[in-house]
Write a protein that holds these residues in place. Structure first.
Motif, mmCIF file in Angstrom:
data_model
loop_
_atom_site.group_PDB
_atom_site.id
_atom_site.type_symbol
_atom_site.label_atom_id
_atom_site.label_comp_id
_atom_site.label_asym_id
_atom_site.label_seq_id
_atom_site.Cartn_x
_atom_site.Cartn_y
_atom_site.Cartn_z
ATOM 1 N N SER A 40 -0.256 -0.703 -8.495
ATOM 2 C CA SER A 40 -1.363 -0.757 -9.462
ATOM 3 C C SER A 40 -2.150 -2.065 -9.401
ATOM 4 N N GLN A 41 -2.156 -2.715 -8.257
ATOM 5 C CA GLN A 41 -2.954 -3.932 -8.090
ATOM 6 C C GLN A 41 -3.888 -3.786 -6.898
ATOM 7 N N ALA A 42 -4.878 -4.626 -6.844
ATOM 8 C CA ALA A 42 -5.784 -4.632 -5.705
ATOM 9 C C ALA A 42 -5.093 -5.222 -4.482
ATOM 10 N N PRO A 43 -5.482 -4.789 -3.302
ATOM 11 C CA PRO A 43 -4.963 -5.439 -2.091
ATOM 12 C C PRO A 43 -5.327 -6.925 -2.086
ATOM 13 N N LYS A 44 -4.359 -7.728 -1.668
ATOM 14 C CA LYS A 44 -4.545 -9.182 -1.640
ATOM 15 C C LYS A 44 -4.422 -9.649 -0.190
#
Lengths: 114, 113
Positions: A40-44
């Motif tokens: 549930s996070q953006a690609p980093k």
């Protein structure tokens, strides 16, 4: 046909046991990227290669290393995985100069750390 | 440095409802703009992209996005969503070739049948 291929698709490792993830491409693209995506996070972005030039993001932990032996292949090495490193790791390529900057993603390698 | 903000983290719609997902970016120069979609358990796929020309861009599966330079926005729209549009949507920006792609935090869309 798959153009950016990541292996393995799923990797289970133990805490502290080194892991290598691989990425190969048939596009002959100059630029290759490694991203980390947690649930549930953006690609980093971790780092990227412009040909053989390695570019590390300032906040990428030293635990993460990369190799690019040739244009087609790129590896992500996690020297001592911790529980916090469990994530999907995405490889992407970017085309030649004059192109539009679009990234082509592989299907990802999901890492589980026990 | 570039940054991207997506206004809604979770959106729930009924089938046939219209969709608009907001995306704003901060960067002073010329940018390329993208929307990617990630279906449950699958990898990122490109929905549409803007580089130059007509600011209204049409993508796959009936999606479109409009680049409004004065507002630094690139909102995604679809007139009538389907259950199969349930996915996470990411807005992303880069300053062109050789420049990293910066993602927004993503919007999880759930479409109720």
């Amino acid at each position: 046909d798959a153009m950016v291929i990541q292996n393995p698709r799923y990797q289970v490792t133990q805490f502290g046991k080194p892991v290598t993830l691989s990425c190969s491409q048939t596009l002959n693209h100059n630029v290759m990227y490694w991203y980390q995506q947690k649930s549930s996070q953006a690609p980093k972005l971790l780092f990227h290669y412009y040909d053989k030039d390695f570019n590390n993001e300032a906040d990428t932990p030293d635990n993460f290393q990369s190799r690019r032996p040739n244009t087609s292949f790129c590896f992500l090495d996690i020297r001592s995985p911790g529980l916090g490193d469990a994530a999907m790791y995405l490889c992407a390529t970017q085309g030649t100069s004059g192109g539009t900057g679009e990234l082509f993603f592989g299907e990802g390698s999901r890492l589980t750390v026990l | 440095a570039q940054s991207v903000s997506q206004h809604n983290h979770h959106v729930i719609l009924s089938e046939a409802a219209s969709l608009e997902l907001g995306c704003n970016y901060s960067y002073g120069g010329t940018v390329n703009l993208f929307w990617y979609v990630q279906y449950p358990g699958q990898h990122l796929q490109l929905l549409l992209k803007y580089f130059s020309g007509d600011p209204l861009v049409k993508g796959i599966k009936g999606f479109e996005a409009e680049f409004i330079k004065s507002k630094f926005s690139f909102n995604l729209r679809k007139p009538s969503v389907q259950w199969s549009d349930t996915a996470e949507y990411f807005c992303a920006v880069n300053a062109g070739y050789g420049n990293k792609l910066v993602f927004g935090a993503g919007t999880i869309l759930r479409v109720k049948s």
